[in-house]
Write a protein that holds these residues in place. Sequence first.
Motif, PDB file in Angstrom:
ATOM      1  N   TYR A 190       6.247  -0.396  11.556  1.00  0.00           N
ATOM      2  CA  TYR A 190       6.333  -0.996  10.220  1.00  0.00           C
ATOM      3  C   TYR A 190       4.985  -1.610   9.875  1.00  0.00           C
ATOM      4  N   VAL A 191       4.652  -1.588   8.585  1.00  0.00           N
ATOM      5  CA  VAL A 191       3.475  -2.322   8.120  1.00  0.00           C
ATOM      6  C   VAL A 191       3.937  -3.287   7.032  1.00  0.00           C
ATOM      7  N   ALA A 192       3.661  -4.570   7.239  1.00  0.00           N
ATOM      8  CA  ALA A 192       3.885  -5.548   6.174  1.00  0.00           C
ATOM      9  C   ALA A 192       2.510  -5.862   5.594  1.00  0.00           C
ATOM     10  N   CYS A 193       2.317  -5.523   4.305  1.00  0.00           N
ATOM     11  CA  CYS A 193       0.997  -5.717   3.692  1.00  0.00           C
ATOM     12  C   CYS A 193       1.170  -6.085   2.218  1.00  0.00           C
ATOM     13  N   PRO A 194       0.115  -6.645   1.615  1.00  0.00           N
ATOM     14  CA  PRO A 194       0.197  -6.982   0.193  1.00  0.00           C
ATOM     15  C   PRO A 194       0.548  -5.755  -0.658  1.00  0.00           C
ATOM     16  N   GLU A 195       1.318  -5.972  -1.721  1.00  0.00           N
ATOM     17  CA  GLU A 195       1.783  -4.839  -2.544  1.00  0.00           C
ATOM     18  C   GLU A 195       0.620  -4.087  -3.191  1.00  0.00           C
ATOM     19  N   SER A 196      -0.528  -4.793  -3.354  1.00  0.00           N
ATOM     20  CA  SER A 196      -1.689  -4.146  -3.979  1.00  0.00           C
ATOM     21  C   SER A 196      -2.163  -2.924  -3.191  1.00  0.00           C
ATOM     22  N   ALA A 253       0.049  -1.392  -0.713  1.00  0.00           N
ATOM     23  CA  ALA A 253       1.192  -0.784  -0.020  1.00  0.00           C
ATOM     24  C   ALA A 253       1.283   0.728  -0.265  1.00  0.00           C
ATOM     25  N   GLY A 254       1.029   1.125  -1.522  1.00  0.00           N
ATOM     26  CA  GLY A 254       1.113   2.552  -1.843  1.00  0.00           C
ATOM     27  C   GLY A 254       0.071   3.356  -1.086  1.00  0.00           C
ATOM     28  N   GLU A 255      -1.108   2.794  -0.979  1.00  0.00           N
ATOM     29  CA  GLU A 255      -2.179   3.498  -0.251  1.00  0.00           C
ATOM     30  C   GLU A 255      -1.843   3.620   1.234  1.00  0.00           C
ATOM     31  N   VAL A 256      -1.339   2.526   1.817  1.00  0.00           N
ATOM     32  CA  VAL A 256      -0.985   2.547   3.244  1.00  0.00           C
ATOM     33  C   VAL A 256       0.079   3.618   3.487  1.00  0.00           C
ATOM     34  N   GLN A 257       1.097   3.625   2.621  1.00  0.00           N
ATOM     35  CA  GLN A 257       2.153   4.634   2.781  1.00  0.00           C
ATOM     36  C   GLN A 257       1.569   6.043   2.607  1.00  0.00           C
ATOM     37  N   GLY A 258       0.613   6.146   1.677  1.00  0.00           N
ATOM     38  CA  GLY A 258       0.005   7.446   1.418  1.00  0.00           C
ATOM     39  C   GLY A 258      -0.741   8.020   2.615  1.00  0.00           C
ATOM     40  N   TYR A 259      -1.219   7.158   3.487  1.00  0.00           N
ATOM     41  CA  TYR A 259      -1.922   7.653   4.678  1.00  0.00           C
ATOM     42  C   TYR A 259      -0.966   8.389   5.623  1.00  0.00           C
ATOM     43  N   SER A 260       0.299   7.952   5.643  1.00  0.00           N
ATOM     44  CA  SER A 260       1.220   8.550   6.612  1.00  0.00           C
ATOM     45  C   SER A 260       2.675   8.326   6.243  1.00  0.00           C
ATOM     46  N   GLU A 261       3.419   9.422   6.213  1.00  0.00           N
ATOM     47  CA  GLU A 261       4.859   9.331   5.945  1.00  0.00           C
ATOM     48  C   GLU A 261       5.621   8.805   7.163  1.00  0.00           C
ATOM     49  N   ASN A 262       4.927   8.647   8.309  1.00  0.00           N
ATOM     50  CA  ASN A 262       5.608   8.157   9.523  1.00  0.00           C
ATOM     51  C   ASN A 262       5.785   6.645   9.524  1.00  0.00           C
ATOM     52  N   LEU A 263       5.135   5.966   8.571  1.00  0.00           N
ATOM     53  CA  LEU A 263       5.168   4.501   8.571  1.00  0.00           C
ATOM     54  C   LEU A 263       6.251   3.970   7.631  1.00  0.00           C
ATOM     55  N   ILE A 264       6.787   2.798   7.986  1.00  0.00           N
ATOM     56  CA  ILE A 264       7.730   2.108   7.107  1.00  0.00           C
ATOM     57  C   ILE A 264       6.965   0.916   6.533  1.00  0.00           C
ATOM     58  N   VAL A 265       6.770   0.948   5.211  1.00  0.00           N
ATOM     59  CA  VAL A 265       5.879  -0.056   4.600  1.00  0.00           C
ATOM     60  C   VAL A 265       6.694  -1.099   3.844  1.00  0.00           C
ATOM     61  N   GLU A 266       6.393  -2.356   4.097  1.00  0.00           N
ATOM     62  CA  GLU A 266       7.034  -3.481   3.409  1.00  0.00           C
ATOM     63  C   GLU A 266       5.968  -4.152   2.536  1.00  0.00           C
ATOM     64  N   ALA A 267       6.178  -4.115   1.237  1.00  0.00           N
ATOM     65  CA  ALA A 267       5.182  -4.681   0.314  1.00  0.00           C
ATOM     66  C   ALA A 267       5.457  -6.164   0.080  1.00  0.00           C
ATOM     67  N   LEU A 268       4.408  -6.966   0.233  1.00  0.00           N
ATOM     68  CA  LEU A 268       4.521  -8.412   0.012  1.00  0.00           C
ATOM     69  C   LEU A 268       3.836  -8.719  -1.332  1.00  0.00           C
ATOM     70  N   PRO A 269       4.413  -9.596  -2.170  1.00  0.00           N
ATOM     71  CA  PRO A 269       3.834  -9.845  -3.488  1.00  0.00           C
ATOM     72  C   PRO A 269       2.365 -10.288  -3.411  1.00  0.00           C
ATOM     73  N   GLY A 270       1.533  -9.765  -4.325  1.00  0.00           N
ATOM     74  CA  GLY A 270       0.139 -10.212  -4.417  1.00  0.00           C
ATOM     75  C   GLY A 270      -0.836  -9.261  -3.748  1.00  0.00           C
ATOM     76  N   ASP A 271      -2.092  -9.745  -3.585  1.00  0.00           N
ATOM     77  CA  ASP A 271      -3.120  -8.873  -3.001  1.00  0.00           C
ATOM     78  C   ASP A 271      -3.717  -9.418  -1.708  1.00  0.00           C
ATOM     79  N   ARG A 272      -3.204 -10.555  -1.219  1.00  0.00           N
ATOM     80  CA  ARG A 272      -3.638 -11.109   0.072  1.00  0.00           C
ATOM     81  C   ARG A 272      -2.412 -11.682   0.773  1.00  0.00           C
ATOM     82  N   LEU A 273      -2.437 -11.696   2.097  1.00  0.00           N
ATOM     83  CA  LEU A 273      -1.356 -12.379   2.823  1.00  0.00           C
ATOM     84  C   LEU A 273      -1.425 -13.868   2.472  1.00  0.00           C
ATOM     85  N   ALA A 274      -0.257 -14.464   2.229  1.00  0.00           N
ATOM     86  CA  ALA A 274      -0.230 -15.866   1.791  1.00  0.00           C
ATOM     87  C   ALA A 274       0.926 -16.604   2.463  1.00  0.00           C
TER      88      ALA A 274
END
Length: 480
Positions: free
Chosen positions: A257-263, A265-286
């Motif tokens: 799983y990857v927990a990352c800022p929603e800004s 998230a789409g790119e991270v998922q785009g790198y690999s369909e094998n990952l489960i991506v959790e988008a966190l609101p905003g553009d930095r971890l807070a």
Amino acid sequence: MISSTEMAVVDENAEALGVPRKQLMESSGNAVASVVRDVADPDASVALVCGRGNNGGDAFVAARFLSEYDVTVHLLGRAETIATAIAGENWTALEAAGIDTREVRDSAAFDLGDPDVVVDAILGTGVTGALREPEATAAKEINAAAATVVAVDVPSGVDADTGEADGTAVEAGHVVTFHDRKPGLEHVAADVTVADIGIPAAAERVVERGDLLRLSRDPTAHKGDFGEVLVIGGGPYTGAPALSAQAALRAGADLAYVACPESIAGEVQGYSENLIVEALPGDRLAPSHVPRLTELAVGMDCVVVGPGLGDAEGTLEAAASFLSAFERTAVVDADALQVVPALETEATLVCTPHQGELEAMGGETASDPDERAQLVSAFAAELGVTLLVKGACDIVSDGERTRLNRTGNPGMTVGGTGDVLAGSTGAMACVLDPAPAAALGAYANGRAGDLVVESNGYGLVATDLLETLPRALWPDETDR
Ligand SMILES: NC(=O)C1=CN([C@@H]2O[C@H](COP(=O)(O)OP(=O)(O)OC[C@H]3O[C@@H](n4cnc5c(N)ncnc54)[C@H](O)[C@@H]3O)[C@@H](O)[C@H]2O)[C@H](O)CC1
Ligand SMILES: [K+]
């Protein structure tokens, strides 16, 4: 004290370092002969009772060293069924030397005679379950004989780790064990000699392919048995968390799983369909993300914190706050390393700094490699974490044991290789204790890089490592 798993690791590492097992067997046999000489009168008769594994092989060697005695070698089974090449070669050498050898084809044919000394080399660390035939009969005859019994490595039938015997076991007056004491011998009433068989200290200190033996994969495993890894990363960078999570999968984790800022998230998922991506609101971890991260972390076997997070104030505060409430294993990398020295946590931490990051954490370094290793060990103890300090020679220490990893090459100074290391270490930490996990993470990452350079030359990029990680961790014969 050394467990049978650890012994197997050390044995294979010695081989990788250029000391083949047959050479160790020669030393083992020599050590057995020396104890026999200590207990035998000059005109004694010596019967060596040998199984078809390497325990028997040790006794074949011993027989060659005991030519001054009246020696008989009993092989339990037919010579064609000797299990290993090195034992087989030592058997052939006995026959060629004209030493009295006998093949025991069934238990009724076993005749021990009335020797003064018996060498028990029926089974060593390879025993599983109760002795079968003809081994069980041979053990009973040894116990019934009046002879002095010298057991090779462990009394046959006794489990080297637990000291338990599942049925008949040989009762020995003396045991010659190799390299280090075996825990099971604590429960055996015998004189124990620990023989140095020439395993180099580096076989314990350096991480080598023997360490891969820690990664047995049970064929009956289910999804999840090999771990679920959560990578908390990204914001200013997108590639780092994706590399870590993909490395975790390539190193054997079942889910990443990857927990990352929603800004991003789409790119991270785009790198690999094998990952489960959790988008966190905003553009930095807070700090506002911490409750959700804590919720996500509940089902994880390991969390990797740091890849691509950046060092914005709120981000570091969030990393610290998450880790302080976390109670299982976390790999901490990159900017998140800064929060570790002041952290109070129940979590088990594996920190993966390079030299610069180590110094930023308050750790010292030195140019002399031994001194550097000692400083890393002391700092690991002070922080209460496992440190994997990256460099041309990686140093791994939990403050008690320190290991060196020499895999890797100058091509690996390229960006992203540290993210791959953090992820593969996370996968290892799902199935191993933190120190061996860090050691194998470092070994695998470097070995993957070496495989890439061997086939492509320099110019490797981090994604190349993802492709070769499986071969680094589960090599076939051609990779050795
Ligand atoms: N570095 C080292 O530790 C060295 C150790 N040496 C010696 O090698 C043995 C271990 O050898 P291995 O071949 O792995 O196992 P064994 O000889 O103990 O036995 C394997 C053999 O036995 C069969 N078997 C297993 N269980 C049973 C049973 N219950 N009844 C009957 N037969 C059984 C199995 O099928 C195998 O064929 C170690 O103890 C040292 O003595 C080397 O000298 C090198 C250095
Ligand atoms: K034995």
